[in-house]
Design a protein around this motif. Structure first.
Motif: not given
Ligand code: ZN
Length: 346
Positions: A253-267
């Motif tokens: 929800k925090s991303l702008a249009k065309g944005g990207r989320i990068v994940t390296c883990g899931a604590t």
């Protein structure tokens, strides 16, 4: 020598500090007289046990450690006894298509010291020459031990996988952890506007000190709403999220249009709702990242050695109190890294 060990998976009480034989390096290996190690969330996961992880017991954990080269195998050319070194913990096969194409983090047989392989939280550790980076004389052992895994991981996430540019906006979710506090520093250094979330006033001060321009208290504010209001309803270009289930919906929800989320883990867990409506509707990218290549480790560590980046140390403990270190990570107490020192070195 003394080594941190566990005989089976479970709670903190499986961890002990035991007498065990000093290991002998093979032809391509180096023995390091360990001066300091650092904990990562990976140590907690490994202690609890992971699906498909079948370890030889007792297992010595630990992916980060720094110390002095004590003995080298006959084929070792880059190091000699007396050199100051720190460990990078990725181990790749060198022969699969991904290794041959130059990205060992994609190796089909990728392993991590301390997770799949014996770790380095002991008075002496034997690792391959390829898993060592030289440490300058003026860098202290706590810093040298605390940086490789988290700064390497954050560097690859933001710079390589995330392709962050100056002038972009980045939200780092959970800025008080090892990767989080490294990501804040790297994003600020890259010239991004940095937003960060943290749960206490003290953690928020540390996040600001690491370079965050805006720090959000996620315990009182809905951070996605807060990002919307602070960006004129636009959202940010990139979210760095290693928290997982608890934060992923608000991260999208925090991303702008065309944005990207990068994940390296899931604590907090690996299976949030996918949010596909947001992903296609806003044309978002979900990007995975893990560890770093040797070249990426060299790049980011050189910026630690010259003082551009510095790890924050939440607590330094004797190795015999490693269980307490796990508790600090699991309870999210404090900011930055937990360092463990062999009891004989204190
Ligand atoms: Zn490979």
């Amino acid at each position: 020598m003394m080594a941190v060990q566990f005989d089976g998976h479970g709670d903190h009480d499986v961890i002990s500090y035991n007498e065990t034989p000093v290991p002998t390096p093979g032809p391509d290996e180096v023995r390091v007289d360990v001066k300091a190690g650092a904990l990562n969330h990976l140590d907690v996961w490994t202690r609890r046990g992971l699906p498909g992880l079948d370890l030889e017991m007792p297992h010595t954990p630990g992916s980060d450690a720094a110390g002095i080269v004590d003995r080298v195998g006959e084929n070792v050319s880059r190091f000699e006894p007396g050199d100051r070194v720190t460990v990078t913990s990725g181990v790749s096969c060198g022969t699969c298509e991904f290794c041959r194409a130059g990205d060992p983090t994609l190796c089909v047989r990728y392993q991590i010291l301390g997770e799949h392989l014996p770790g380095v939280h002991a008075e002496y550790a034997v690792v391959a020459e390829d898993n060592l980076v030289a440490v300058p004389d003026d860098v202290d052992w706590e810093t040298a031990a605390a940086v490789p895994l988290v700064f390497g991981t954050a560097w690859r996430m933001l710079v390589d996988r995330g392709d962050l540019s100056a002038g972009e906006s980045v939200l780092v979710v959970g800025a008080s952890g090892g990767v989080g506090h490294a990501a804040v520093q790297i994003a600020a250094h890259a010239g991004a506007t940095v937003y960060a979330t943290a749960s206490t006033a003290e953690k928020r001060r540390h996040a600001e000190d690491c370079g965050a321009d805006h720090v959000i208290d996620y315990t009182t504010d809905d951070f996605a709403d807060e990002i919307r209001s602070r960006t004129g309803r636009r959202g940010v270009d990139m979210v760095v999220d290693h928290v997982g289930e608890a934060t992923y919906p608000d991260s999208l929800k925090s991303l702008a249009k065309g944005g990207r989320i990068v994940t390296c883990g899931a604590t907090t867990g690996p299976n949030p709702g996918a949010g596909l409506h947001r992903i296609f509707g806003n044309q978002l990218s979900v990007i995975g990242s893990t560890m770093a290549t040797p070249g990426q480790f060299d790049d980011v560590l050189s910026l630690v050695w010259d003082g551009t980046f510095s790890p924050r140390i939440r607590e330094t403990l004797p190795m015999s109190e490693t269980a307490r270190g796990h508790e600090l990570l699991e309870n999210r107490e404090g900011f930055g890294k937990v360092v463990v020192i062999p009891d004989s070195e204190r």
